[in-house]
Design a protein around this motif. Structure first.
Motif, PDB file in Angstrom:
ATOM      1  N   UNK A  22      42.867  45.384  34.285  1.00 45.49           N
ATOM      2  CA  UNK A  22      43.746  45.472  35.449  1.00 45.49           C
ATOM      3  C   UNK A  22      44.305  44.083  35.705  1.00 45.49           C
ATOM      4  N   UNK A  23      45.614  43.976  35.590  1.00 45.69           N
ATOM      5  CA  UNK A  23      46.289  42.704  35.813  1.00 45.69           C
ATOM      6  C   UNK A  23      46.910  42.691  37.200  1.00 45.69           C
ATOM      7  N   UNK A  24      46.687  41.606  37.907  1.00 45.11           N
ATOM      8  CA  UNK A  24      47.216  41.471  39.266  1.00 45.11           C
ATOM      9  C   UNK A  24      48.365  40.489  39.297  1.00 45.11           C
ATOM     10  N   UNK A  25      49.332  40.788  40.114  1.00 45.55           N
ATOM     11  CA  UNK A  25      50.449  39.863  40.303  1.00 45.55           C
ATOM     12  C   UNK A  25      50.079  38.838  41.365  1.00 45.55           C
ATOM     13  N   UNK A  30      42.331  35.020  42.892  1.00 43.41           N
ATOM     14  CA  UNK A  30      40.969  34.523  43.068  1.00 43.41           C
ATOM     15  C   UNK A  30      40.482  34.652  44.505  1.00 43.41           C
ATOM     16  N   UNK A  31      41.316  35.071  45.414  1.00 45.29           N
ATOM     17  CA  UNK A  31      40.907  35.261  46.804  1.00 45.29           C
ATOM     18  C   UNK A  31      40.483  36.698  47.092  1.00 45.29           C
ATOM     19  N   UNK A  32      40.571  37.565  46.078  1.00 47.47           N
ATOM     20  CA  UNK A  32      40.310  38.982  46.313  1.00 47.47           C
ATOM     21  C   UNK A  32      39.022  39.449  45.649  1.00 47.47           C
ATOM     22  N   UNK A  33      38.276  40.234  46.383  1.00 44.84           N
ATOM     23  CA  UNK A  33      37.253  41.063  45.765  1.00 44.84           C
ATOM     24  C   UNK A  33      37.972  42.183  45.019  1.00 44.84           C
ATOM     25  N   UNK A  34      37.500  42.469  43.819  1.00 40.89           N
ATOM     26  CA  UNK A  34      38.115  43.510  43.004  1.00 40.89           C
ATOM     27  C   UNK A  34      37.130  44.652  42.795  1.00 40.89           C
ATOM     28  N   UNK A  35      37.682  45.837  42.675  1.00 42.35           N
ATOM     29  CA  UNK A  35      36.818  47.001  42.458  1.00 42.35           C
ATOM     30  C   UNK A  35      37.435  47.982  41.482  1.00 42.35           C
ATOM     31  N   UNK A  76      43.505  34.554  34.109  1.00 45.74           N
ATOM     32  CA  UNK A  76      44.418  35.572  33.588  1.00 45.74           C
ATOM     33  C   UNK A  76      44.761  36.626  34.637  1.00 45.74           C
ATOM     34  N   UNK A  77      44.285  36.426  35.871  1.00 44.90           N
ATOM     35  CA  UNK A  77      44.541  37.406  36.935  1.00 44.90           C
ATOM     36  C   UNK A  77      44.120  38.814  36.516  1.00 44.90           C
ATOM     37  N   UNK A  97      41.312  48.144  42.351  1.00 42.07           N
ATOM     38  CA  UNK A  97      41.703  47.918  43.729  1.00 42.07           C
ATOM     39  C   UNK A  97      41.310  46.511  44.144  1.00 42.07           C
ATOM     40  N   UNK A  98      41.958  46.037  45.188  1.00 45.95           N
ATOM     41  CA  UNK A  98      41.723  44.670  45.651  1.00 45.95           C
ATOM     42  C   UNK A  98      41.726  44.608  47.163  1.00 45.95           C
ATOM     43  N   UNK A  99      40.913  43.701  47.670  1.00 48.26           N
ATOM     44  CA  UNK A  99      40.890  43.438  49.110  1.00 48.26           C
ATOM     45  C   UNK A  99      40.232  42.087  49.320  1.00 48.26           C
TER      46      UNK A  99
END
Length: 123
Positions: A22-25, A30-35, A76-77, A97-99
């Motif tokens: 999962x690539x994030x824009x 680095x500020x997000x918890x990922x799930x 690499x986001x 998902x991100x938050x």
């Protein structure tokens, strides 16, 4: 705001391994918890695993624990979900998902979702 794009799904055979990405824009990954979550046909969306902003903390549900690993590469986001010994019941659409908040992700209510990638396991 962050946009998420999953990849790595497809048709796999029971017993195989696969890696979802999962690539994030954006520059604040680095500020997000990922799930990672999944939704099987006719079932509710299910939380699978979460990873903290710096990757030091991970958490996974018992139903897939031992067969899955969540990891991330902030340079690499990208966040990954590695699945081993896939089973027929792993067939589902997988979402990342991100938050900013850990408990919001673990509580299955993150602010940002990808579009999902289909994983189909055949016997």
């Amino acid at each position: 705001q962050v946009q998420l794009v999953e990849s790595g799904g497809g048709l796999v055979q029971s017993g195989d391994s696969l890696r979802l990405s999962c690539v994030a824009s954006g520059r604040t990954f680095s500020r997000y918890t990922m799930g990672w979550f999944r939704q099987a046909p006719g079932k509710a969306r299910e939380f699978l695993a979460a990873i903290s902003e710096n990757g030091d903390t991970t958490y996974g549900v018992d139903s897939v624990k031992g067969r899955t690993t969540i990891s991330r590469d902030n340079a690499k986001n990208t966040v990954y979900l590695d699945m081993r010994i896939v089973k027929l019941e792993d067939t589902a659409v997988y979402y990342c998902a991100a938050d900013p908040d850990w408990w919001t992700v673990v509580g299955a209510d993150p602010a940002y979702w990808g579009q999902g990638t289909q994983v189909t396991v055949s016997s």
